[in-house]
Every structure is written in C-alpha cells, then in structure tokens.
Scaffold this motif. Structure first.
Motif, PDB file in Angstrom:
ATOM      1  N   ARG A 127       0.845  -1.181   0.000  1.00 38.76           N
ATOM      2  CA  ARG A 127       0.000   0.000   0.000  1.00 38.76           C
ATOM      3  C   ARG A 127       0.883   1.235   0.000  1.00 38.76           C
ATOM      4  O   ARG A 127       1.711   1.412   0.896  1.00 38.76           O
ATOM      5  CB  ARG A 127      -0.938   0.032   1.206  1.00 38.76           C
ATOM      6  CG  ARG A 127      -1.970   1.151   1.103  1.00 38.76           C
ATOM      7  CD  ARG A 127      -2.964   1.167   2.222  1.00 38.76           C
ATOM      8  NE  ARG A 127      -2.455   1.823   3.413  1.00 38.76           N
ATOM      9  CZ  ARG A 127      -3.211   2.426   4.325  1.00 38.76           C
ATOM     10  NH1 ARG A 127      -4.525   2.444   4.168  1.00 38.76           N
ATOM     11  NH2 ARG A 127      -2.678   2.979   5.395  1.00 38.76           N
TER      12      ARG A 127
ATOM     13  N   ALA B  95      -3.566   5.225 -11.596  1.00 35.83           N
ATOM     14  CA  ALA B  95      -4.900   5.440 -11.047  1.00 35.83           C
ATOM     15  C   ALA B  95      -5.043   6.903 -10.661  1.00 35.83           C
ATOM     16  O   ALA B  95      -4.063   7.564 -10.315  1.00 35.83           O
ATOM     17  CB  ALA B  95      -5.147   4.540  -9.836  1.00 35.83           C
TER      18      ALA B  95
ATOM     19  N   ARG C  45     -14.500  11.712  -5.761  1.00 37.61           N
ATOM     20  CA  ARG C  45     -14.230  10.270  -5.650  1.00 37.61           C
ATOM     21  C   ARG C  45     -14.495   9.506  -6.943  1.00 37.61           C
ATOM     22  O   ARG C  45     -14.698   8.281  -6.906  1.00 37.61           O
ATOM     23  CB  ARG C  45     -14.978   9.638  -4.480  1.00 37.61           C
ATOM     24  CG  ARG C  45     -14.400  10.026  -3.138  1.00 37.61           C
ATOM     25  CD  ARG C  45     -14.979   9.163  -2.021  1.00 37.61           C
ATOM     26  NE  ARG C  45     -14.173   9.222  -0.821  1.00 37.61           N
ATOM     27  CZ  ARG C  45     -14.312  10.148   0.111  1.00 37.61           C
ATOM     28  NH1 ARG C  45     -15.222  11.087  -0.033  1.00 37.61           N
ATOM     29  NH2 ARG C  45     -13.532  10.140   1.181  1.00 37.61           N
TER      30      ARG C  45
ATOM     31  N   THR D  47     -13.099   7.649  -9.978  1.00 37.27           N
ATOM     32  CA  THR D  47     -11.811   6.995 -10.150  1.00 37.27           C
ATOM     33  C   THR D  47     -11.586   6.568 -11.603  1.00 37.27           C
ATOM     34  O   THR D  47     -12.524   6.341 -12.363  1.00 37.27           O
ATOM     35  CB  THR D  47     -11.676   5.755  -9.250  1.00 37.27           C
ATOM     36  OG1 THR D  47     -12.742   4.845  -9.556  1.00 37.27           O
ATOM     37  CG2 THR D  47     -11.737   6.139  -7.788  1.00 37.27           C
TER      38      THR D  47
ATOM     39  N   TYR E 166      -8.611   3.993 -13.782  1.00 32.20           N
ATOM     40  CA  TYR E 166      -7.492   3.068 -13.655  1.00 32.20           C
ATOM     41  C   TYR E 166      -6.931   2.706 -15.028  1.00 32.20           C
ATOM     42  O   TYR E 166      -7.661   2.637 -16.012  1.00 32.20           O
ATOM     43  CB  TYR E 166      -7.929   1.759 -12.977  1.00 32.20           C
ATOM     44  CG  TYR E 166      -8.355   1.911 -11.544  1.00 32.20           C
ATOM     45  CD1 TYR E 166      -9.678   2.132 -11.212  1.00 32.20           C
ATOM     46  CD2 TYR E 166      -7.416   1.815 -10.521  1.00 32.20           C
ATOM     47  CE1 TYR E 166     -10.072   2.277  -9.888  1.00 32.20           C
ATOM     48  CE2 TYR E 166      -7.797   1.948  -9.194  1.00 32.20           C
ATOM     49  CZ  TYR E 166      -9.129   2.177  -8.889  1.00 32.20           C
ATOM     50  OH  TYR E 166      -9.506   2.301  -7.569  1.00 32.20           O
TER      51      TYR E 166
ATOM     52  N   LYS F  33      -6.555  -2.743 -13.399  1.00 34.51           N
ATOM     53  CA  LYS F  33      -7.957  -2.884 -13.006  1.00 34.51           C
ATOM     54  C   LYS F  33      -8.194  -4.236 -12.339  1.00 34.51           C
ATOM     55  O   LYS F  33      -7.747  -5.272 -12.828  1.00 34.51           O
ATOM     56  CB  LYS F  33      -8.868  -2.745 -14.232  1.00 34.51           C
ATOM     57  CG  LYS F  33      -9.052  -1.317 -14.707  1.00 34.51           C
ATOM     58  CD  LYS F  33      -9.966  -1.264 -15.932  1.00 34.51           C
ATOM     59  CE  LYS F  33     -10.123   0.173 -16.426  1.00 34.51           C
ATOM     60  NZ  LYS F  33     -10.933   0.247 -17.668  1.00 34.51           N
TER      61      LYS F  33
ATOM     62  N   ARG G   3      -6.932  -5.157  -9.598  1.00 37.49           N
ATOM     63  CA  ARG G   3      -5.827  -5.478  -8.687  1.00 37.49           C
ATOM     64  C   ARG G   3      -5.467  -4.300  -7.781  1.00 37.49           C
ATOM     65  O   ARG G   3      -5.074  -4.500  -6.631  1.00 37.49           O
ATOM     66  CB  ARG G   3      -4.584  -5.874  -9.494  1.00 37.49           C
ATOM     67  CG  ARG G   3      -4.770  -7.086 -10.377  1.00 37.49           C
ATOM     68  CD  ARG G   3      -3.434  -7.541 -10.990  1.00 37.49           C
ATOM     69  NE  ARG G   3      -2.822  -6.515 -11.822  1.00 37.49           N
ATOM     70  CZ  ARG G   3      -1.608  -6.016 -11.625  1.00 37.49           C
ATOM     71  NH1 ARG G   3      -0.856  -6.433 -10.606  1.00 37.49           N
ATOM     72  NH2 ARG G   3      -1.104  -5.104 -12.455  1.00 37.49           N
TER      73      ARG G   3
ATOM     74  N   THR H  81      -6.413  -0.460  -6.047  1.00 40.78           N
ATOM     75  CA  THR H  81      -7.515   0.381  -5.616  1.00 40.78           C
ATOM     76  C   THR H  81      -6.966   1.697  -5.091  1.00 40.78           C
ATOM     77  O   THR H  81      -6.096   1.703  -4.205  1.00 40.78           O
ATOM     78  CB  THR H  81      -8.340  -0.291  -4.514  1.00 40.78           C
ATOM     79  OG1 THR H  81      -8.838  -1.561  -4.991  1.00 40.78           O
ATOM     80  CG2 THR H  81      -9.523   0.586  -4.117  1.00 40.78           C
TER      81      THR H  81
ATOM     82  N   SER I 110      -7.775   5.301  -3.156  1.00 41.51           N
ATOM     83  CA  SER I 110      -8.730   5.869  -2.217  1.00 41.51           C
ATOM     84  C   SER I 110      -8.108   7.112  -1.592  1.00 41.51           C
ATOM     85  O   SER I 110      -6.907   7.359  -1.754  1.00 41.51           O
ATOM     86  CB  SER I 110      -9.098   4.862  -1.121  1.00 41.51           C
ATOM     87  OG  SER I 110      -7.937   4.485  -0.380  1.00 41.51           O
TER      88      SER I 110
ATOM     89  N   GLN J 273      -3.736   0.850  -2.946  1.00 42.11           N
ATOM     90  CA  GLN J 273      -3.620  -0.540  -2.512  1.00 42.11           C
ATOM     91  C   GLN J 273      -3.338  -1.398  -3.733  1.00 42.11           C
ATOM     92  O   GLN J 273      -4.121  -1.404  -4.685  1.00 42.11           O
ATOM     93  CB  GLN J 273      -4.910  -1.009  -1.834  1.00 42.11           C
ATOM     94  CG  GLN J 273      -4.895  -2.452  -1.389  1.00 42.11           C
ATOM     95  CD  GLN J 273      -3.881  -2.726  -0.296  1.00 42.11           C
ATOM     96  OE1 GLN J 273      -3.747  -1.956   0.645  1.00 42.11           O
ATOM     97  NE2 GLN J 273      -3.163  -3.842  -0.411  1.00 42.11           N
TER      98      GLN J 273
END
Length: 115
Positions: A19, A49, A55, A57, A59, A64, A66, A68, A70, A81
């Motif tokens: 992360r 990303a 918010r 998003t 990618y 995609k 795999r 994330t 935030s 992540q």
C-alpha cells in the motif's frame, strides 16, 4: 505550491501486496484530483490510477481489479492498494496532484516485485 510525500514502496514477492500513501501539504485548496503514475526503467511515465475530489476513479487497464485508489480527506492523503503484484509492476511510483491545470509531483517511491 503543493508538496507531496510518498511512502510505502519496497520489495515484494510476486503475488504479494503493498500500500502506497501520499500526503499533500502546502497550498492544497483547489486540488481537484490526485493520482499515481509509474515509470519503469526505459519506459515512459504512465497513469496508474486517479481519483477526483468527488471520488470518481480511473485506472489503467493493466491494474484494473488489482489496484484500488482511495483518499482520506481529513488527512489530505491518497492511498494506492496494490494486490496480486507481478514483476511487470516494478517501477518508480509517483504521486500527482492537479490544481487549476497545474500538475504537482512527489519524488517517487520504488516498488520492486521480485522473488
């Protein structure tokens, strides 16, 4: 000016997870999006990303499902992540912030996926 400080890079085995974190400071009012880019050796920098302040998003196709992205607005921090990492994900990962059409960059953090 916007300052971006990344953390969380390192060495991980294929199939592992990491992360990344990026904290923004300075003149952060007006930032409309933040994101992560990466640059592998001998290749161009590419978008990994991106997340807007609403918010939304986006990618890269290669991550995609795999990765994330935030954000924690209270900490002015964006996270990436990364799961199911492969050697193809090895690169320097850069945090990016967009403010009134101007891009700001962190210094980058190295992610190495190797057994």
């Amino acid at each position: 000016q916007v300052q971006l400080v990344e953390s969380g890079g390192g060495l991980v085995q294929p199939g592992g997870s990491l992360r990344l974190s990026c904290q923004a400071s300075g003149s952060i009012i007006g930032i409309n999006a933040m994101g992560w880019y990466r640059q592998a050796l001998g290749k161009q920098r590419e978008l990994v990303a991106r997340i807007t302040m609403e918010r939304t998003t986006k990618y890269a196709d290669s991550v995609k499902g795999r990765f994330t992205i935030s954000r924690d607005r209270t900490k002015n921090t964006v996270y990436l992540q990364m799961n199911s990492l492969s050697p193809d994900d090895t690169a320097v990962y850069y945090c990016n912030a967009e403010k009134y059409g101007v891009h700001y960059w962190g210094e980058g953090t190295l992610v190495t996926v190797s057994s």
